[in-house]
Enzyme design. Structure first.
Site, PDB file in Angstrom:
ATOM      1  N   GLU A 183     -13.818   3.309  10.315  1.00 46.77           N
ATOM      2  CA  GLU A 183     -14.021   2.234  11.295  1.00 46.77           C
ATOM      3  C   GLU A 183     -14.473   0.928  10.657  1.00 46.77           C
ATOM      4  O   GLU A 183     -14.147  -0.162  11.146  1.00 46.77           O
ATOM      5  CB  GLU A 183     -15.055   2.669  12.350  1.00 46.77           C
ATOM      6  CG  GLU A 183     -14.568   3.706  13.345  1.00 46.77           C
ATOM      7  CD  GLU A 183     -14.801   5.134  12.874  1.00 46.77           C
ATOM      8  OE1 GLU A 183     -14.657   6.057  13.690  1.00 46.77           O
ATOM      9  OE2 GLU A 183     -15.109   5.334  11.661  1.00 46.77           O
ATOM     10  N   ALA A 193      -8.221   6.076  16.633  1.00 44.88           N
ATOM     11  CA  ALA A 193      -8.062   5.558  17.991  1.00 44.88           C
ATOM     12  C   ALA A 193      -6.868   4.615  18.043  1.00 44.88           C
ATOM     13  O   ALA A 193      -6.347   4.186  17.021  1.00 44.88           O
ATOM     14  CB  ALA A 193      -9.330   4.822  18.419  1.00 44.88           C
TER      15      ALA A 193
END
Length: 259
Positions: free
Chosen positions: A134, A65
């Protein structure tokens, strides 16, 4: 029409290419919006029989992202970001009644790995790498990664991958069940189209029912068996079922019309 993706339609296959190669095709708000719109087209355009999602260039499918968008967010905004992405893109892919293949070229990390896992089938280039890093940012996967990775590779390996942020290469991903096929980079789209051509020759109403049933099986839906029976019965009311049975008995190839 789109800012961050390219789309082509050929032989009933819509190819959606995330086109931010300078940013390793990272997901941001614009990409999510564009993918959402493109998926609406896949759902609603009768000329589209199937779709491929891939990334521009050979380095990355989607390398995660756009982290710069995360910095100002609080807990509520973070949850809203994840929910919006899932509703617009990830769940829409998984539940699409038309088959969608991820053609994974290069890095498929974070949201990119989640995007690939939402697709019904994954084909990877030999240089593909998968991971959920993440945790290195102090967060967890938010687009379904904890759930879909567990279903695909099992609890133990999912725990290890998500907690260590370690990547796996294409061949290991295939051995784990994370991808269906590994091919040379230049053969990636050809292989995806080859699979979709086989599916395109099948009755589309039955294909849609298969997608729904297998998704329920993967989700351990308690109604999965009952829904399979219901959908099995519904197939008998279709012209395609009559054609398939007649073609089998007459020893010829069936011609399905999606009716």
């Amino acid at each position: 029409m789109y800012q961050t993706i390219l789309t082509t339609l050929e032989n009933g296959i819509c190819t959606i290419t995330i086109n931010r190669p300078d940013k390793m095709n990272a997901l941001n708000k614009d990409v999510i919006n564009d993918l959402g719109q493109a998926l609406e087209e896949v759902y609603n355009n009768n000329e589209v029989r199937a779709a491929i999602i891939t990334g521009a260039g050979e380095k990355a499918f989607v390398a995660g992202a756009d982290i710069s968008e995360f910095i100002p967010l609080g807990d509520r905004e973070g949850a809203q970001l994840a929910q919006r992405g899932r509703e617009l893109v990830f769940d829409k892919i998984e539940n699409c009644p038309k088959p969608i293949i991820a053609a994974v070229n290069g890095f498929s990390l974070g949201g990119g790995c989640e995007l690939a896992m939402a697709c019904h089938i994954r084909v990877a280039s030999v240089n593909a790498k998968f991971g959920q890093p993440e945790i290195n940012l102090g967060i967890i996967p938010g687009y379904g990664g904890t759930q879909r990775l567990t279903r695909l590779v099992g609890k133990g390996k999912a725990m290890e991958m998500i907690m260590t942020a370690d990547m796996v290469g294409a061949e290991e991903a295939k051995a784990l069940g994370l991808v269906n096929h590994v091919v040379a980079s230049e053969d990636l789209l050809t292989k995806a189209k080859e699979i979709l051509a086989k599916i395109a020759a099948k009755p589309p109403l039955a294909v849609a029912k298969i997608i729904a049933c297998v998704n329920e099986g993967a989700n351990a839906d308690p109604m999965g068996f009952d829904n399979e029976i219901r959908r099995f019965g519904e197939c008998f009311a279709t012209e395609d079922m009559k054609e398939g049975a007649a073609a089998f008995l007459e020893k010829r190839k069936p011609v399905f019309k999606g009716k």
